[in-house]
Design an enzyme around this catalytic site. Structure first.
Site, mmCIF file in Angstrom:
data_model
loop_
_atom_site.group_PDB
_atom_site.id
_atom_site.type_symbol
_atom_site.label_atom_id
_atom_site.label_comp_id
_atom_site.label_asym_id
_atom_site.label_seq_id
_atom_site.Cartn_x
_atom_site.Cartn_y
_atom_site.Cartn_z
ATOM 1 N N THR A 110 2.226 9.740 -3.092
ATOM 2 C CA THR A 110 2.201 8.300 -2.821
ATOM 3 C C THR A 110 3.529 7.647 -3.185
ATOM 4 O O THR A 110 3.732 6.463 -2.907
ATOM 5 C CB THR A 110 1.087 7.622 -3.643
ATOM 6 O OG1 THR A 110 1.320 7.865 -5.037
ATOM 7 C CG2 THR A 110 -0.280 8.160 -3.251
ATOM 8 N N GLU A 158 0.855 -1.190 0.000
ATOM 9 C CA GLU A 158 0.000 0.000 0.000
ATOM 10 C C GLU A 158 0.891 1.240 0.000
ATOM 11 O O GLU A 158 2.028 1.212 0.469
ATOM 12 C CB GLU A 158 -0.931 0.014 1.206
ATOM 13 C CG GLU A 158 -0.230 0.128 2.547
ATOM 14 C CD GLU A 158 -1.206 0.296 3.700
ATOM 15 O OE1 GLU A 158 -2.387 0.569 3.440
ATOM 16 O OE2 GLU A 158 -0.777 0.165 4.851
ATOM 17 N N HIS A 159 0.366 2.317 -0.519
ATOM 18 C CA HIS A 159 1.097 3.584 -0.558
ATOM 19 C C HIS A 159 0.359 4.595 0.321
ATOM 20 O O HIS A 159 -0.865 4.506 0.481
ATOM 21 C CB HIS A 159 1.181 4.103 -2.001
ATOM 22 C CG HIS A 159 2.067 3.270 -2.874
ATOM 23 N ND1 HIS A 159 3.291 3.705 -3.328
ATOM 24 C CD2 HIS A 159 1.901 2.022 -3.380
ATOM 25 C CE1 HIS A 159 3.844 2.765 -4.072
ATOM 26 N NE2 HIS A 159 3.017 1.734 -4.125
ATOM 27 N N PRO A 160 1.070 5.548 0.902
ATOM 28 C CA PRO A 160 0.450 6.506 1.826
ATOM 29 C C PRO A 160 -0.340 7.581 1.083
ATOM 30 O O PRO A 160 0.165 8.681 0.802
ATOM 31 C CB PRO A 160 1.645 7.089 2.587
ATOM 32 C CG PRO A 160 2.780 6.982 1.621
ATOM 33 C CD PRO A 160 2.533 5.751 0.818
ATOM 34 N N MET A 161 -1.585 7.280 0.770
ATOM 35 C CA MET A 161 -2.394 8.201 -0.034
ATOM 36 C C MET A 161 -2.714 9.507 0.678
ATOM 37 O O MET A 161 -3.051 10.504 0.053
ATOM 38 C CB MET A 161 -3.695 7.508 -0.464
ATOM 39 C CG MET A 161 -3.479 6.370 -1.456
ATOM 40 S SD MET A 161 -5.014 5.740 -2.152
ATOM 41 C CE MET A 161 -5.753 4.970 -0.706
#
Length: 210
Positions: A85, A77-80
């Site tokens: 990101t 997952e990426h830090p949206m």
């Protein structure tokens, strides 16, 4: 007597392809890791196998699981919620000196372990998202994207994955979970293979329930 002392059995050590990359991994007896598989901080039980080009991180996987090629377990997952990101925000050390990895983000990822039960079949190209729990006996269809937990012995497919049907009627599922055949000794597994091959599930249960 250990499995390796029994002439009926192959060597019970895990089989790992030379091109596989493993770090912080624990494998059970007879486990197999195929070509170019990448695993990080993963446990996998006895007889579980990974086909070529699969990847997994921060996951606990049961016994007798069949994991097809190109599967991704606990997709990154990426830090949206951040400005970007891009990995420059959590792995800046790859681009700049004196900038360390973002340990808080890593801890966030580590806290979202995937849990996969025993006797689970994950089809070609499926993706299991973070923090997902997949119950014993479940089937994940090819190219499915699993965003919600999967109950035992359920078949799911699609993007996002949706319930297709149960593998067996509810009363059979209850009996299978009670049977917990995946916990049997290897000698018993050896003994029951002809019945697995020839008996319908109802007759198998009638014969082997204890």
């Amino acid at each position: 007597m250990t499995d390796n002392d029994d002439p009926r059995f192959q060597n019970d050590q895990p089989r790992i392809h030379p091109s596989a990359q493993l770090k912080g991994v624990r494998l059970g007896k007879y486990a197999e890791v195929g070509e170019r598989v990448i695993l990080r901080d993963v446990t996998a039980g006895d007889f579980t196998y990974f086909e070529r080009h699969s990847e997994g991180i921060y996951a606990d996987i049961g016994r007798f699981c069949s994991i097809a090629a190109n599967v991704r377990i606990n997709a990154l997952e990426h830090p949206m919620e951040r400005l970007t990101t891009h990995k420059i925000s959590y792995r800046p050390n790859e681009f700049f000196r004196y900038q360390g990895i973002d340990n808080a983000f890593r801890a966030r990822r580590q806290a979202k372990r995937v849990s996969i039960g025993h006797d689970v079949w994950i089809g070609h190209g499926a993706v299991i998202m973070p923090a997902i729990k997949v119950g014993h006996g479940a089937v994940i269809g090819a190219n499915a994207v699993v965003t919600k937990d999967v109950a035992p012995y359920m078949i799911v497919a699609g993007n996002p994955a949706r319930l297709i049907r149960p593998r067996f009627p509810e009363e059979i599922v209850i009996r299978l979970l009670r049977l917990a055949w995946w916990d049997w000794p290897t000698t018993t597994i050896f003994e029951v293979i002809p019945d697995i091959q020839s008996l319908c599930i109802e007759d198998f249960l009638a014969k082997w329930e204890r």
